[in-house]
Design a protein around this motif. Structure first.
Motif, PDB file in Angstrom:
ATOM      1  N   ARG A 125     -10.062   3.923  -3.286  1.00  0.00           N
ATOM      2  CA  ARG A 125      -8.810   3.333  -2.782  1.00  0.00           C
ATOM      3  C   ARG A 125      -7.974   4.368  -2.028  1.00  0.00           C
ATOM      4  O   ARG A 125      -6.787   4.150  -1.788  1.00  0.00           O
ATOM      5  CB  ARG A 125      -7.972   2.784  -3.943  1.00  0.00           C
ATOM      6  N   LEU A 153     -12.562   2.790   0.961  1.00  0.00           N
ATOM      7  CA  LEU A 153     -11.462   2.718   1.935  1.00  0.00           C
ATOM      8  C   LEU A 153     -11.726   3.635   3.131  1.00  0.00           C
ATOM      9  O   LEU A 153     -11.523   3.248   4.282  1.00  0.00           O
ATOM     10  CB  LEU A 153     -10.131   3.103   1.262  1.00  0.00           C
ATOM     11  N   PHE A 195       0.841  -1.196   0.000  1.00  0.00           N
ATOM     12  CA  PHE A 195       0.000   0.000   0.000  1.00  0.00           C
ATOM     13  C   PHE A 195       0.879   1.250   0.000  1.00  0.00           C
ATOM     14  O   PHE A 195       2.088   1.176   0.240  1.00  0.00           O
ATOM     15  CB  PHE A 195      -1.000  -0.001   1.170  1.00  0.00           C
ATOM     16  N   ASN A 221      -4.293   0.514  -2.228  1.00  0.00           N
ATOM     17  CA  ASN A 221      -4.803   1.496  -1.266  1.00  0.00           C
ATOM     18  C   ASN A 221      -3.757   2.575  -0.997  1.00  0.00           C
ATOM     19  O   ASN A 221      -2.550   2.291  -0.952  1.00  0.00           O
ATOM     20  CB  ASN A 221      -5.150   0.818   0.062  1.00  0.00           C
TER      21      ASN A 221
END
Ligand code: SF4
Length: 386
Positions: A149, A370, A74, A107
């Motif tokens: 995201r 998210l 991420f 993300n």
């Protein structure tokens, strides 16, 4: 760096020796081999990578390995508002982060530390910081992040979720280390001494490896993270580090809110921005005659650097500009005008996107896929070996 160089996340003074920084910080050059590996996944390279504006890394190879093995990773980055809304130098890490998000579909966590610059006494008041937050968030969204995201959060609003993890991190950083790494001294506010613990917390949002694109002056936070994270059962964070992005007064200058004529703000009316470019420091000769005879020096020219960093997508055209400059075929006036036009175009489009960002900002802050998950996130401290 020379002996007189000051180099902390809050202050950079003196001449920066990028090679020496790699050794001091334990970082590595971004090599062509590593970029080839990255390109296998992305299909192309952003000019910020191929031109080595992001020139250093730590564990980018491991990020790619994790990705190839299906473990994923991420992204995390951020910006602390202080005296102004964002300018062009500020957007470089965000442009890089957005591109990586788009290519890898991962993300992305964006921290807005709305206390850091106040504690560092770089912002005049908390009210001043607050007045900048909204526009900063809209400018970031306008750069094209994925609303499902991406989670953008302000520290003072999200603190309930950050604080437990920050306490756990803070316990593991002693004052001698913090002093050595951040240059704290007797006049440093005690709030700033705690702050690095907070900045580390987003690297613990997921158990995957975290990749952070940033200007190399922000590195101290993440070197400390690498000591702590494995003891907590998390990954050492990986970094992608850029050179310090120049202002308009010279390639060693910085864009600064205290000297608005040296910075192109994303809110600047395009015509105002164009005027600033026309006054920028160049590597040109004092007269047209001398420019024709001796040529200019693009290596010390802010105008050329801004073409290189963001405003000339074609490598061929960039090389041509370089050659025409050193051969005296190109005059600074026309060159500056071309950059001014490109920046005007960019600002017009960006300012339109900011208006659109207004309509979708809650997705990034509160109710996107998210963001809504993160408002339920709690640090799992119960299972830690203390
Ligand atoms: Fe810089 Fe362009 Fe002048 Fe060369 S011609 S010194 S690149 S402004």
């Amino acid at each position: 760096m020379t002996e007189k160089t000051v180099f902390t996340p809050w202050e950079v003074e003196g001449v920066v020796d990028y090679e020496k920084l790699l050794k001091e910080f334990g970082a590595y050059r971004v090599t062509d081999e590593l970029l080839t590996e990255l390109k296998k996944h992305t299909g192309e390279l952003h000019i910020l990578l191929s031109r080595k504006v992001f020139y250093a890394h730590r564990d980018l190879d491991l990020v790619l390995k994790d990705y190839a093995e299906g473990k994923g990773f991420f992204l995390y980055t951020g910006i602390a508002p202080s005296r102004s809304t964002m300018h062009l130098a500020h957007i470089v890490p965000f442009v890089m982060t957005q591109w990586l998000q788009e290519k890898f579909k991962v993300n992305t966590y964006i921290m807005i530390p709305d206390e850091e610059k106040y504690l560092a006494k770089k912002a005049s008041s908390l009210a001043k910081v607050d007045s900048l937050v909204e526009q900063t968030i809209l400018d970031i969204i306008a750069l094209g992040f994925d609303p499902d995201r991406t989670f953008i959060f302000r520290d003072r609003e999200y603190i309930k979720h950050l604080y437990t993890a920050a306490v756990v991190v803070a316990r593991r950083i002693n004052f001698s280390l913090a002093k050595a790494v951040f240059g704290f001294h007797g006049e440093t506010s005690i709030g700033l001494i705690f702050y690095p613990a907070l900045q580390i917390v987003p690297t613990l949002f997921e158990k995957k490896r975290c990749l952070i694109p940033y200007g190399i002056d922000q590195d101290p936070y993440f070197r400390i993270q690498r000591d702590i994270a494995p003891k907590l059962g998390y990954c050492k964070t990986a970094s992608l580090m850029s050179i310090l992005i120049p202002g308009l007064e010279g390639i060693k200058s910085k864009m600064s809110a205290s000297k608005p004529e040296t910075a192109i703000f994303l809110k600047d009316p395009p015509e105002v921005a164009a005027k600033k470019i026309m006054n920028a420091f160049t590597g040109g000769q004092p007269t047209i005659k001398e420019q024709r005879e001796k040529g200019g020096n693009p290596n010390i020219c802010c105008v050329y650097q801004w073409f290189r960093i963001l405003f000339e997508p074609s490598d061929k055209a960039l090389l041509e500009r370089y050659e025409k400059c050193i051969n005296g075929e190109l005059l600074c006036g026309e060159c500056k005008k071309e950059l001014a036009e490109r920046i005007k175009e960019f600002l017009k489009k960006h300012q339109q996107k900011v208006k659109e960002a207004e309509k979708i900002k809650d997705k990034f802050l509160y109710d996107g896929k998210l963001a809504s998950r993160m408002w339920n996130w709690e640090f799992d401290y119960a299972s830690l070996r203390e």
